[in-house]
Motif scaffolding. Structure first.
Motif, short mmCIF file in Angstrom:
data_model
loop_
_atom_site.label_atom_id
_atom_site.label_comp_id
_atom_site.label_asym_id
_atom_site.label_seq_id
_atom_site.Cartn_x
_atom_site.Cartn_y
_atom_site.Cartn_z
N ARG A 266 -60.51 -16.44 -15.78
CA ARG A 266 -59.74 -17.17 -14.95
C ARG A 266 -59.68 -18.53 -14.86
NH1 ARG A 266 -61.62 -15.37 -9.46
NH2 ARG A 266 -63.87 -15.27 -10.47
N PRO A 273 -60.79 -20.98 -9.92
CA PRO A 273 -60.56 -19.44 -10.17
C PRO A 273 -59.89 -18.81 -8.98
CG PRO A 273 -62.11 -20.03 -11.49
CD PRO A 273 -61.97 -21.43 -10.48
N LEU A 276 -56.46 -18.18 -8.41
CA LEU A 276 -55.68 -16.85 -9.14
C LEU A 276 -55.72 -15.80 -8.56
CD1 LEU A 276 -53.89 -16.15 -11.56
CD2 LEU A 276 -56.30 -16.04 -13.11
N THR A 277 -57.21 -15.52 -8.31
CA THR A 277 -57.36 -14.18 -7.76
C THR A 277 -56.45 -14.00 -6.32
OG1 THR A 277 -59.70 -14.42 -8.73
CG2 THR A 277 -59.19 -12.74 -6.53
N PHE A 330 -51.08 -13.22 -17.31
CA PHE A 330 -50.77 -13.53 -15.85
C PHE A 330 -49.41 -14.06 -15.82
CE2 PHE A 330 -55.33 -13.88 -16.15
CZ PHE A 330 -55.80 -13.04 -15.34
#
Length: 371
Positions: A266, A273, A276-277, A330
Motif C-alpha cells: 500500500r 496507507p 488507501l484502505t 488500484f
C-alpha cells in the motif's frame, strides 16, 4: 499497477461432483506434502482450501516449496494432482472437469434427491408407481414427498432405511462414497426396508430408482413376496432419466485466488496507507488482479478473491520466500488519488508510458488491444 508479492495467499477450489472425495478437514497433499484441507461441501460441489501462510512459510521447507508450486500452477490454469488423506486422488485444473480416482467427472448433479423429485414428479406420474432418487444428502421418495401429494400420488408402502426428515425426504440412507448419488452403495435396493401391504404395497407395483445425475438408474417390479425384481428400463422412463442428465451442468473445477494487500504494498500507492484502505472500503478505489474484477471481503484490510479464469494466462509468478507474485491494480480518479496522499510527483499518462517505457524500461506489454 504493481507486481505484488503475497505470502498471505491461497486458493479456494470448487470441484463439481457429488462423489465423496474425503472427510471435512482432511489434509490435501501435493507430492506428499500437506498444502491445505477439505472444506465444508457446497451444493453439488466439494470444496478445498489450499495454501495460506502456515503452509507457505510456517512449516518445513519442502512443505512451503510444494505449496508454492501447487498454487502457482493452479493459478496459471495448469493441472495439479492432489491426494486427500483417507480419500481420493484428484486432478484439478481451472475450467476443466475434475478427474477423481482416474475417472473424469462429466456432470454436476441437477439437485439433491428432494429437489429432483420436485422438478420431475409430474413427468413420472402415470409411468411408474414409485420413484426413489438416491442421494447422499437428501434421498427423495415421490409418493411421500409434497411434490407427489399435490398431484395425488398414491401411497406404495415403501420403507427407506434412513433418518426421515420431512415427508419424502431422508438423511443418511448410506455412507458417503463413489456409488449411487454420492453414497457408498452399488445396489440401490440396499436402502430399502420391507414393503408394507397395509400401506399400499402389492405385487406388480413398479419402482424407478435413479441418482441425481442420471448416471445410475434401475427399474424394478414387486413380485408376489413384495420383493423388487429388476427388469429392463421402459423407454418412457429412460426418457425421464435422460432428462435428468440433460439438466445437469458440466462438472468443472473453479479456482479462486485469495490474497491480502499489506503495508509495504500500500505504501507504493500512498504515503499514508490507511487512506488507501479506506478508499477501497468506500468503493472510491477499485481493486483488480490482472485487470480481472475481484470480490473484496468485508472487515479490516484489503482481502480479495479473483477467478483465475478471468486473469491473463501466465500472470502469476513466485519468489523464493516462498510466496506468489500476482499483478495488482488500484484504480481511482486523479483527484481522489491526490486526496488519499498519493505520489503525485510520479504520475504519468498512458501515452508517455507506452512511448518511453515503464519502470522497467521499454519492456511494455499492452493487454486487451489498442490503448
Amino acid at each position: 499497477v504493481t507486481e505484488a508479492i503475497f505470502s498471505y495467499c491461497g486458493v479456494k477450489v470448487k470441484i463439481d461432483t457429488d462423489r465423496h472425495i474425503g472427510a471435512e478437514a482432511a489434509s490435501v497433499r501435493a507430492d506428499g506434502e500437506a498444502i491445505g484441507h477439505v472444506m465444508t461441501a457446497e451444493y453439488g460441489s466439494q470444496m478445498l482450501s489450499l495454501g495460506g501462510v502456515d503452509h507457505l512459510t510456517g512449516g518445513s521447507k519442502p512443505e512451503g516449496r510444494k505449496t508454492c508450486d501447487a498454487l502457482l500452477r493452479l493459478c496459471n490454469k495448469e493441472a495439479v494432482e492432489l491426494t486427500i488423506d483417507g480419500g481420493s486422488s484428484i486432478i484439478v485444473q481451472a475450467g476443466h472437469a475434475p478427474v477423481i480416482d482416474g475417472k473424469a467427472e462429466e456432470r454436476m448433479r441437477v439437485g439433491c434427491g428432494s429437489a429432483t423429485i420436485g422438478m420431475f414428479a409430474s413427468q413420472w406420474q402415470g409411468l411408474v408407481d414409485e420413484v426413489v432418487v438416491v442421494d447422499d444428502h437428501i434421498t427423495g421418495v415421490v409418493s411421500e414427498h409434497q411434490a407427489g401429494k399435490v398431484i395425488d400420488w398414491a401411497a406404495t408402502g415403501i420403507r427407506i432405511n434412513g433418518r426421515r426428515s420431512t415427508p419424502g425426504r431422508y438423511f443418511k440412507v448410506a455412507e458417503p462414497g463413489n456409488g449411487w448419488g454420492g453414497t457408498n452403495i452399488d445396489d440401490p435396493l440396499a436402502i430399502l426396508g420391507q414393503w408394507r401391504a397395509t400401506k399400499g404395497a402389492r405385487a406388480g407395483l413398479s419402482l424407478l430408482m435413479v441418482s441425481t445425475t442420471g448416471e445410475h438408474a434401475g427399474y424394478y417390479v414387486l413380485n408376489d413376496a413384495l420383493e423388487p425384481v429388476m427388469l429392463p428400463m421402459p423407454a418412457a422412463l429412460q426418457t425421464s432419466v435422460d432428462l435428468i442428465a440433460q439438466n445437469c451442468e458440466p462438472a468443472l473445477c473453479t479456482v479462486l485466488f485469495m490474497c491480502g494487500a499489506g503495508g509495504s504494498l500500500r505504501s507504493g500507492v500512498t504515503d499514508n496507507p490507511i487512506h488507501l484502505t479506506r478508499s477501497v472500503h468506500s468503493d472510491e478505489t477499485s481493486v483488480t488482479i490482472g485487470g480481472a474484477p475481484t470480490y473484496r471481503w468485508p472487515g479490516g484490510g484489503i482481502t480479495v478473491m479473483v477467478d483465475v479464469m478471468e486473469v491473463p494466462d501466465g500472470a502469476f509468478g513466485y519468489v523464493p520466500t516462498p510466496a506468489l507474485v500476482a499483478p495488482l491494480e488500484f484504480t481511482t480518479r486523479r483527484d481522489a488519488y491526490q486526496r488519499l496522499g498519493g505520489h503525485n510527483a510520479h504520475i504519468r499518462n498512458l501515452d508517455d508510458v507506452l512511448e518511453t517505457g515503464g519502470e522497467y524500461g521499454a519492456g511494455v506489454r499492452v493487454i486487451g488491444g489498442d490503448p
